[in-house]
Design a protein around this motif. Structure first.
Motif, mmCIF file in Angstrom:
data_model
loop_
_atom_site.group_PDB
_atom_site.id
_atom_site.type_symbol
_atom_site.label_atom_id
_atom_site.label_comp_id
_atom_site.label_asym_id
_atom_site.label_seq_id
_atom_site.Cartn_x
_atom_site.Cartn_y
_atom_site.Cartn_z
ATOM 1 N N ILE A 84 1.858 12.212 -3.755
ATOM 2 C CA ILE A 84 1.841 11.215 -4.948
ATOM 3 C C ILE A 84 1.242 10.065 -4.036
ATOM 4 O O ILE A 84 1.477 9.743 -3.022
ATOM 5 C CB ILE A 84 3.078 10.939 -5.893
ATOM 6 C CG1 ILE A 84 4.190 10.386 -4.625
ATOM 7 C CG2 ILE A 84 3.347 12.300 -6.376
ATOM 8 C CD1 ILE A 84 5.439 10.021 -5.457
ATOM 9 N N PRO A 85 0.571 9.216 -5.041
ATOM 10 C CA PRO A 85 0.193 7.903 -4.624
ATOM 11 C C PRO A 85 1.004 6.640 -4.760
ATOM 12 O O PRO A 85 2.129 6.895 -5.198
ATOM 13 C CB PRO A 85 -1.063 7.494 -5.574
ATOM 14 C CG PRO A 85 -0.550 8.101 -7.021
ATOM 15 C CD PRO A 85 0.245 9.073 -6.434
ATOM 16 N N ARG A 86 0.907 5.517 -3.822
ATOM 17 C CA ARG A 86 1.568 4.339 -4.210
ATOM 18 C C ARG A 86 0.616 3.445 -3.745
ATOM 19 O O ARG A 86 0.088 3.439 -2.844
ATOM 20 C CB ARG A 86 3.084 4.478 -3.347
ATOM 21 C CG ARG A 86 2.739 4.268 -1.797
ATOM 22 C CD ARG A 86 4.105 3.991 -0.890
ATOM 23 N NE ARG A 86 3.842 3.693 0.262
ATOM 24 C CZ ARG A 86 3.664 4.647 1.338
ATOM 25 N NH1 ARG A 86 3.608 5.896 1.074
ATOM 26 N NH2 ARG A 86 3.597 4.225 2.660
ATOM 27 N N ARG A 87 0.908 2.057 -4.212
ATOM 28 C CA ARG A 87 0.354 0.655 -3.965
ATOM 29 C C ARG A 87 1.178 0.305 -3.003
ATOM 30 O O ARG A 87 2.527 0.292 -2.952
ATOM 31 C CB ARG A 87 0.293 0.119 -5.236
ATOM 32 C CG ARG A 87 -0.753 -0.043 -5.810
ATOM 33 C CD ARG A 87 -1.282 1.263 -6.519
ATOM 34 N NE ARG A 87 -2.564 1.465 -6.667
ATOM 35 C CZ ARG A 87 -3.243 2.690 -6.923
ATOM 36 N NH1 ARG A 87 -2.669 3.848 -6.952
ATOM 37 N NH2 ARG A 87 -4.498 2.769 -7.092
ATOM 38 N N GLN A 88 0.685 -0.589 -2.225
ATOM 39 C CA GLN A 88 1.277 -1.446 -1.083
ATOM 40 C C GLN A 88 0.785 -2.984 -1.611
ATOM 41 O O GLN A 88 -0.310 -3.486 -1.762
ATOM 42 C CB GLN A 88 0.981 -0.857 0.262
ATOM 43 C CG GLN A 88 1.473 0.420 0.519
ATOM 44 C CD GLN A 88 0.840 0.868 1.917
ATOM 45 O OE1 GLN A 88 -0.435 0.927 2.119
ATOM 46 N NE2 GLN A 88 1.653 1.153 2.868
ATOM 47 N N LEU A 89 1.867 -4.050 -0.993
ATOM 48 C CA LEU A 89 1.620 -5.433 -1.244
ATOM 49 C C LEU A 89 0.413 -5.885 -0.719
ATOM 50 O O LEU A 89 -0.092 -6.976 -1.183
ATOM 51 C CB LEU A 89 2.869 -5.999 -1.029
ATOM 52 C CG LEU A 89 3.071 -7.421 -1.600
ATOM 53 C CD1 LEU A 89 2.954 -7.351 -3.192
ATOM 54 C CD2 LEU A 89 4.500 -8.104 -1.226
#
Ligand SMILES: Nc1nc2c(c(=O)[nH]1)N[C@H]1C(S)=C(S)[C@@H](COP(=O)(O)OP(=O)(O)OC[C@H]3O[C@@H](n4cnc5c(=O)[nH]c(N)nc54)[C@H](O)[C@@H]3O)O[C@H]1N2
Ligand SMILES: Nc1nc2c(c(=O)[nH]1)N[C@H]1C(S)=C(S)[C@@H](COP(=O)(O)OP(=O)(O)OC[C@H]3O[C@@H](n4cnc5c(=O)[nH]c(N)nc54)[C@H](O)[C@@H]3O)O[C@H]1N2
Ligand code: SF4
Ligand SMILES: [Mo]
Length: 670
Positions: A561-566
């Motif tokens: 799954i994808p995730r965003r990073q700050l």
């Protein structure tokens, strides 16, 4: 030294900023604008990196022409001479569709430039338009169009009266939202959790989930199942006469969800019985709710189904366009409520010739087909505009080879990236601090109807030029007047912005005076969407979606799954990090129990395999993630997760969307 108010255009949150500039036009600082009605002084590390980004070493200053393995700085005249000649011969030999464009995130934030670039493609007569919409979120315009006849109604939480809010597969504390803008996310979400109720549904216990009243962690790809059950149960409560008045397809919807009984939902979603019953009870207690999805569901195989059943749940509970539920922001500039658009049936047009099974919608081809179109010789000249095809599109190896095969690869950007390295021509365009702007379309994603306008903060450096100028000049060379008689050399940014404001609440001159103001009169104004609806109201059960529901298969055992990073936005700032010197690592998050079972420890290198490709990443065991799921961020050139994705396997037949969430993977030691 001077200070100037503006707004950040790195992400849709559009935070108000105050930029400090020294006497030599060096940008020396950015801070949050406390007077901005939405962001109220908030900025994130990316926004605060605008000065560093503005002066970064990889910023483009001159047009570049490839000569062998090198790039040579050349004049704009020479660039236009060259492009005029090459494009004319591609069009003469292969027809207008042989010239295409891929518009990405950078283009979305430069509406005046994007408008002229699109007009150029239209004038050439090409259908080869690609945008990041088809890798990001085509289920949203699809479902909006099929159910309301309008492709882009964007539901927004009614924050004046916060009630029950569901965030499904979105992590706004880090991302600041998907098609909904969440500046200052912690403050706003805490308020919703305190005054209303906030539920987060995400297989990871995300930063946003930590602020929520409740967190449910389903098996990825199964959201449509628990939503289908909620629809089934809440249909029983609905006032049938009123529902049939505002919507058609009630019986078809009821039939479609009839099989979703609680036992099946528990088994397939991995959620427990009691938490599902609690959620049902919460909706009953509040009467209405507002739900938003993000890339966790919009990039999954079941994207369309999840979006459909979420919309259906809103309509069944009379939560759309109603106080205490969700409203539709028409956008201050976009002025959706001022347009006169006949409701459409939402049928697709024929897709690109090399992938006839894929559809074309909203005047674009799906990005999944780009490599095929190049390999088959249909697409020979490609403009990549404010985008990084190499890091964002599927199957990197195949795509890179295809891009290298093009006669012309013209990159219009503010900085070098993995795609510009392959270019034949690189066009340095004015960055966000070097141009005037209004948000267009992104204004519909805001939590209120808010007037935004910014002047250029500093003049364009070196040979950088506004993007509208670049494409208008190129248009002139090809015999097209893209600015309706206005000479691009005599025109200003405002001349290029004015056509965007025809449906705005106020004309540009007045909009400028009201910049940074919330239009209270039309904030959470309800009922306007009804005027644009088809006869019979909402269409609850579009046949395409009912059919897709019948065919949906179970999600994989171990999925990516994808995730965003700050500290980066897609590929932007991924390599450099933010101005505080910090950088996000592209680690793979694995549940500690899964890691133990597979024999991995923190810091081990693991080989992730999918679609016949492999990528070696560092393991980060993380309690917050559900078992059976591994999370890898995107945007990195060297460790590019799209090496693992495919433009052929499990591409959505209704939209051509590539599956980026719920990709079946295997892990093995290196
Ligand atoms: N800092 C930062 N901000 C960004 C970006 C960035 O790269 N960095 N990118 C921008 C862009 S282009 C976009 S589109 C937006 C995206 O914004 P969001 O959609 O909010 O993106 P994410 O933060 O990745 O959140 C997706 C969440 O979905 C969860 N998830 C994964 N699969 C499933 C599933 O099957 N079901 C459910 N319910 N959840 C699932 C993941 O665990 C993750 O927490 O962010 C924008 N903002
Ligand atoms: N595997 C996987 N792949 C994904 C995703 C995922 O979660 N997983 N996310 C997807 C999503 S949501 C998206 S939106 C796409 C993003 O796909 P793209 O839009 O192709 O990629 P970005 O990295 O956002 O590229 C933005 C470019 O805009 C440039 N830019 C910045 N400012 C300006 C400007 O003012 N003008 C111009 N012309 N250019 C500018 C930047 O330098 C950068 O090169 O990637 C998608 N790809
Ligand atoms: S959240 Fe960060 S990147 Fe997004 S607009 Fe605000 S300051 Fe810019
Ligand atoms: Mo995106």
């Amino acid at each position: 030294m001077r200070e100037q108010r503006s707004f950040c255009r790195i992400c849709p949150a559009l935070c108000g900023i105050v930029v400090t500039v020294d006497d030599d036009d060096r940008v020396v600082g950015v801070r949050g604008d406390r007077d901005h009605p939405i962001s109220q002084g908030y900025t994130c590390p990316k926004g605060r990196s605008l000065p560093a980004f503005h002066h970064a070493d990889n910023r483009l200053d001159h047009p570049l022409l490839r000569v062998g393995d090198q790039f040579e700085p050349v004049s704009w005249e020479r660039t236009f001479d060259d492009l005029q000649r090459s494009l004319s011969s591609v069009i003469a030999d292969h027809g207008p569709d042989a010239v295409g464009a891929y518009l990405g995130t950078g283009a979305a934030f430069d509406p005046a430039g994007r408008r002229i670039a699109r007009k150029l493609l239209q004038s050439i007569g090409s259908r080869s338009l690609y945008t990041s919409t088809t890798v990001d979120t085509p289920c949203k315009p699809l479902v909006s169009e099929l159910m309301s006849g309008q492709p882009m109604l964007i539901p927004v939480v009614d924050e004046q009266r916060p009630g029950l809010t569901l965030l499904i597969g979105s992590n706004p504390v880090v991302s600041h939202g998907h098609l909904n803008a969440w500046s200052n996310p912690r403050t706003r979400l805490r308020r919703i959790a305190e005054e209303g109720e906030l539920w987060v549904i995400d297989p990871r216990r995300t930063e946003t989930a930590r602020l929520a009243n409740r967190h449910l962690a389903p098996t990825p790809g199964t959201d449509y199942i628990w939503l289908g059950w909620l629809v089934r149960e809440l249909l029983k409560d609905a006032d049938e006469v009123a529902l049939r008045e505002r919507a058609s397809g009630v019986d078809e919807l009821a039939a479609a969800v009839a099989g979703f009984d609680l036992e099946r939902v528990v088994e397939q979603t991995g959620l427990d019985r009691q938490e599902l019953l609690d959620l049902l009870e919460a909706i009953r207690r509040h009467g209405r709710f507002a739900g938003q999805t993000g890339t966790g569901t919009t990039m999954a195989e079941s994207a369309n189904l999840t979006e459909w059943l979420l919309w259906a749940l809103h309509i069944v509970t009379d939560s759309y366009d109603r106080p205490g539920g969700a409203w539709f922001n028409p956008g201050y500039v976009s002025g959706f409520d001022r347009r006169d658009r006949e409701p459409s049936a939402g049928s697709a047009q024929p897709g690109p010739p090399s992938r006839p099974e894929l559809p074309s919608r909203w005047g674009e081809y799906p990005c999944a087909a780009m490599s095929d179109e190049i390999e088959s010789g249909n697409l020979r000249a490609l403009f990549v505009i404010g985008a990084n095809a190499v890091t964002s599109l599927p199957d990197t190896e195949r795509l890179t080879a295809a891009l290298e095969q093009l006669d012309l690869l013209v990159v219009a950007d503010v900085a070098t990236n993995e795609t510009s390295e392959l270019a034949t021509h690189v066009l340095p365009v004015a960055g966000q601090l070097e141009r005037a702007d209004v948000p267009h379309f992104i204004d519909q994603m805001q939590p209120a109807v808010v007037a935004q306008y910014t002047d250029a903060v500093v003049p364009p450096q070196a040979e950088r030029r506004p993007m509208w100028w670049v494409f208008a000049k190129l248009g002139q060379r090809l015999g097209f007047d893209l600015m309706r008689g206005v000479d691009p050399d005599e025109a200003s940014d405002d001349d290029a912005i004015t056509p965007l404001t025809v449906t705005a609440q106020r004309p540009l001159s007045e909009l400028k005076e009201h910049a940074g103001e919330v239009d209270l009169a039309s904030w959470a104004e309800f009922g306007w969407s009804e005027r644009l609806m088809p006869d019979g109201g909402w269409r609850l059960a579009p046949a395409e979606l009912v059919e897709q529901l019948e065919q949906m298969e179970a999600p994989p055992r171990l999925s990516l799954i994808p995730r965003r990073q700050l500290r980066h936005l897609n590929s932007q700032l991924a390599a450099s990090g933010t101005e505080d010197g910090r950088r996000d690592p592209p680690h793979v998050l694995v549940h500690p129990d899964d890691a133990r079972e597979l024999g991995f420890e923190a810091g081990d290198l693991v080989r992730v395999r999918a679609n016949g490709h492999a990528l070696e990443l560092v393991v980060e065991p993380d309690e917050s993630i559900r078992r059976g799921v591994v999370s890898v961020p995107h945007g990195f050139g060297a460790l590019n997760v799209n090496v693992l994705t495919s433009g052929v396997e499990s591409v959505d037949p209704l939209t051509g969307m590539v599956r980026y969430s719920g990709v079946p993977v295997e892990l093995e030691p290196v």
